[in-house]
Scaffold this motif. Structure first.
Motif, PDB file in Angstrom:
ATOM      1  N   ALA A 235     -10.429   7.022  -7.027  1.00  8.25           N
ATOM      2  CA  ALA A 235      -9.831   6.479  -8.085  1.00  8.25           C
ATOM      3  C   ALA A 235      -8.168   7.176  -8.036  1.00  8.25           C
ATOM      4  O   ALA A 235      -7.971   8.237  -8.038  1.00  8.25           O
ATOM      5  N   ARG A 236      -7.386   5.977  -8.671  1.00 11.03           N
ATOM      6  CA  ARG A 236      -6.046   6.315  -8.698  1.00 11.03           C
ATOM      7  C   ARG A 236      -5.397   6.410  -9.909  1.00 11.03           C
ATOM      8  O   ARG A 236      -5.788   5.607 -10.937  1.00 11.03           O
ATOM      9  N   ALA A 237      -4.501   7.385 -10.115  1.00 12.86           N
ATOM     10  CA  ALA A 237      -3.807   7.474 -11.371  1.00 12.86           C
ATOM     11  C   ALA A 237      -2.627   6.587 -11.387  1.00 12.86           C
ATOM     12  O   ALA A 237      -2.379   5.820 -10.692  1.00 12.86           O
ATOM     13  N   ALA A 238      -1.692   6.634 -12.502  1.00 14.26           N
ATOM     14  CA  ALA A 238      -0.516   5.678 -12.425  1.00 14.26           C
ATOM     15  C   ALA A 238       0.271   5.372 -11.148  1.00 14.26           C
ATOM     16  O   ALA A 238       0.331   4.407 -10.926  1.00 14.26           O
ATOM     17  N   ARG A 239       0.644   6.458 -10.473  1.00 12.97           N
ATOM     18  CA  ARG A 239       1.569   6.471  -9.624  1.00 12.97           C
ATOM     19  C   ARG A 239       0.791   6.452  -8.153  1.00 12.97           C
ATOM     20  O   ARG A 239       1.436   6.560  -7.199  1.00 12.97           O
ATOM     21  N   GLY A 240      -0.389   6.426  -8.303  1.00 13.47           N
ATOM     22  CA  GLY A 240      -1.392   6.550  -7.159  1.00 13.47           C
ATOM     23  C   GLY A 240      -2.052   7.925  -6.537  1.00 13.47           C
ATOM     24  O   GLY A 240      -2.603   8.082  -5.673  1.00 13.47           O
ATOM     25  N   ALA A 241      -1.895   8.842  -7.578  1.00 14.75           N
ATOM     26  CA  ALA A 241      -2.551  10.106  -7.354  1.00 14.75           C
ATOM     27  C   ALA A 241      -3.950   9.835  -7.243  1.00 14.75           C
ATOM     28  O   ALA A 241      -4.430   9.145  -8.056  1.00 14.75           O
ATOM     29  N   THR A 242      -4.485  10.699  -6.273  1.00 16.33           N
ATOM     30  CA  THR A 242      -6.073  10.518  -6.297  1.00 16.33           C
ATOM     31  C   THR A 242      -6.643  12.142  -6.334  1.00 16.33           C
ATOM     32  O   THR A 242      -5.803  13.120  -6.322  1.00 16.33           O
ATOM     33  N   PRO A 243      -7.874  12.096  -6.481  1.00 20.34           N
ATOM     34  CA  PRO A 243      -8.255  13.594  -6.390  1.00 20.34           C
ATOM     35  C   PRO A 243      -8.219  14.404  -5.087  1.00 20.34           C
ATOM     36  O   PRO A 243      -7.867  15.612  -5.451  1.00 20.34           O
TER      37      PRO A 243
ATOM     38  N   ALA B 158     -10.664   9.350   0.825  1.00 21.93           N
ATOM     39  CA  ALA B 158      -9.529   8.799   1.457  1.00 21.93           C
ATOM     40  C   ALA B 158      -8.455   9.721   1.878  1.00 21.93           C
ATOM     41  O   ALA B 158      -8.079  10.431   0.747  1.00 21.93           O
ATOM     42  N   ARG B 159      -7.722  10.050   2.917  1.00 23.26           N
ATOM     43  CA  ARG B 159      -6.823  10.906   3.302  1.00 23.26           C
ATOM     44  C   ARG B 159      -5.465  10.216   3.179  1.00 23.26           C
ATOM     45  O   ARG B 159      -4.410  10.768   3.373  1.00 23.26           O
ATOM     46  N   THR B 160      -5.295   8.997   3.060  1.00 24.22           N
ATOM     47  CA  THR B 160      -3.999   8.190   2.788  1.00 24.22           C
ATOM     48  C   THR B 160      -4.265   7.350   1.669  1.00 24.22           C
ATOM     49  O   THR B 160      -5.279   6.860   1.389  1.00 24.22           O
ATOM     50  N   GLY B 161      -3.060   6.844   1.144  1.00 28.16           N
ATOM     51  CA  GLY B 161      -3.195   5.952  -0.205  1.00 28.16           C
ATOM     52  C   GLY B 161      -1.520   5.553  -0.412  1.00 28.16           C
ATOM     53  O   GLY B 161      -0.715   6.023   0.157  1.00 28.16           O
ATOM     54  N   ARG B 162      -1.505   4.508  -1.233  1.00 25.07           N
ATOM     55  CA  ARG B 162      -0.401   3.812  -1.775  1.00 25.07           C
ATOM     56  C   ARG B 162       0.067   5.053  -2.907  1.00 25.07           C
ATOM     57  O   ARG B 162      -0.695   5.374  -3.892  1.00 25.07           O
ATOM     58  N   TRP B 163       1.362   5.137  -2.800  1.00 24.34           N
ATOM     59  CA  TRP B 163       2.204   5.891  -3.792  1.00 24.34           C
ATOM     60  C   TRP B 163       3.304   5.361  -4.200  1.00 24.34           C
ATOM     61  O   TRP B 163       4.382   4.715  -3.778  1.00 24.34           O
ATOM     62  N   THR B 164       3.432   5.465  -5.586  1.00 24.68           N
ATOM     63  CA  THR B 164       4.747   4.838  -6.214  1.00 24.68           C
ATOM     64  C   THR B 164       5.647   5.712  -6.512  1.00 24.68           C
ATOM     65  O   THR B 164       5.557   6.947  -7.111  1.00 24.68           O
ATOM     66  N   SER B 165       6.892   5.691  -5.892  1.00 24.99           N
ATOM     67  CA  SER B 165       8.178   6.891  -6.046  1.00 24.99           C
ATOM     68  C   SER B 165       8.534   6.716  -7.374  1.00 24.99           C
ATOM     69  O   SER B 165       8.381   5.812  -8.170  1.00 24.99           O
TER      70      SER B 165
ATOM     71  N   LEU C 295     -14.472  16.871  -1.305  1.00 24.16           N
ATOM     72  CA  LEU C 295     -13.865  15.532  -1.437  1.00 24.16           C
ATOM     73  C   LEU C 295     -13.973  14.715  -0.038  1.00 24.16           C
ATOM     74  O   LEU C 295     -14.502  13.651  -0.015  1.00 24.16           O
ATOM     75  N   SER C 296     -13.542  15.385   0.960  1.00 27.67           N
ATOM     76  CA  SER C 296     -13.870  14.920   2.152  1.00 27.67           C
ATOM     77  C   SER C 296     -15.183  14.524   2.690  1.00 27.67           C
ATOM     78  O   SER C 296     -15.496  13.748   3.348  1.00 27.67           O
ATOM     79  N   SER C 297     -16.048  15.610   2.478  1.00 30.71           N
ATOM     80  CA  SER C 297     -17.493  15.314   2.840  1.00 30.71           C
ATOM     81  C   SER C 297     -18.011  14.165   2.069  1.00 30.71           C
ATOM     82  O   SER C 297     -19.309  13.739   2.617  1.00 30.71           O
TER      83      SER C 297
END
Length: 217
Positions: A16-24, A46-53, A40-42
């Motif tokens: 799940a992503r927060a406003a700017r793309g933060a995930t757990p 995901a270890r990559t994702g979209r992020w809004t600067s 979380l990895s287990s």
């Protein structure tokens, strides 16, 4: 921490992503919570994702970047070492119940090994390496040897040994079904022996059945 497995098993979105793309995963790396990162990895976070600067630019961020930016070197090293891990590799955070589920279920799918064969090639005589993994990636068996006192490690080590009545519950469904059929045959044969029934069952379960099961792998 117990919330990551509780959240994951309750059907929540692990990515799940927060406003700017933060995930757990991103937040845990940023805060340096290694054990939470492992949990979380287990569960396949995901270890990559979209992020809004801050200026609205869309970027692709890696979890390791957040750990690096905040000086969490231990997290960075673990992320690098575990890049090819399957769920069963996470021996440090797996509960006994989940380890059993992975061994009994579709853990083999993580190794592209679901072709009528078992995950058992991780046993010491034939240590298994996933085809797509870097040459030095540890197997679950090797990690279990490194952390032998952990509940998950003890189960993996038991599962890597030849089949026995004690390890029966750790094998895949088709293998357990075969063992049940062979055991039933043994009891039916023993029934015909009358006086020697108990001795026959002991020999069948202790010697014949394990050998027959070994031929099935």
């Amino acid at each position: 921490s117990t919330w990551p497995p509780c959240v994951a098993t309750s059907g929540a979105r692990i990515n799940a992503r927060a406003a700017r793309g933060a995930t757990p995963m991103f937040a845990s790396c940023q805060e340096g919570h290694l054990r939470v990162v492992m949990l979380l990895s287990s569960y396949g976070a995901a270890r990559t994702g979209r992020w809004t600067s801050e200026n609205g630019e869309q970027l692709t961020k890696r979890a390791a970047m957040f750990a690096t930016d905040h000086g969490h070197d231990e997290v960075v090293r673990w992320l690098e070492a575990s890049a090819s891990y399957s769920p069963l590799h996470h021996v440090q955070v797996l509960t006994e119940r989940r380890t059993v589920e992975l061994l009994r279920g579709d853990a083999c799918a993580s190794y592209n090994l679901r072709s009528g064969r078992s995950i058992r090639p991780m046993r010491p005589r034939a240590p298994f390496r996933p085809p797509c993994a870097p040459p030095r990636t540890e197997t679950p068996y090797e990690l279990a040897l490194a952390w032998p006192n952990l509940p998950a490690s003890q189960l993996i080590l038991a599962a890597a040994s030849p089949w026995s009545p004690a390890s029966h519950r750790l094998w895949e469904p088709w293998y357990r079904e075969r063992a049940t059929v062979l055991c039933t045959i043994g009891y039916k044969l023993a029934y015909r022996l009358k006086r020697e029934e108990h001795s026959f069952v002991d020999v069948w379960v202790s010697h014949v059945l394990p050998k027959a099961m070994a031929e099935s792998v």
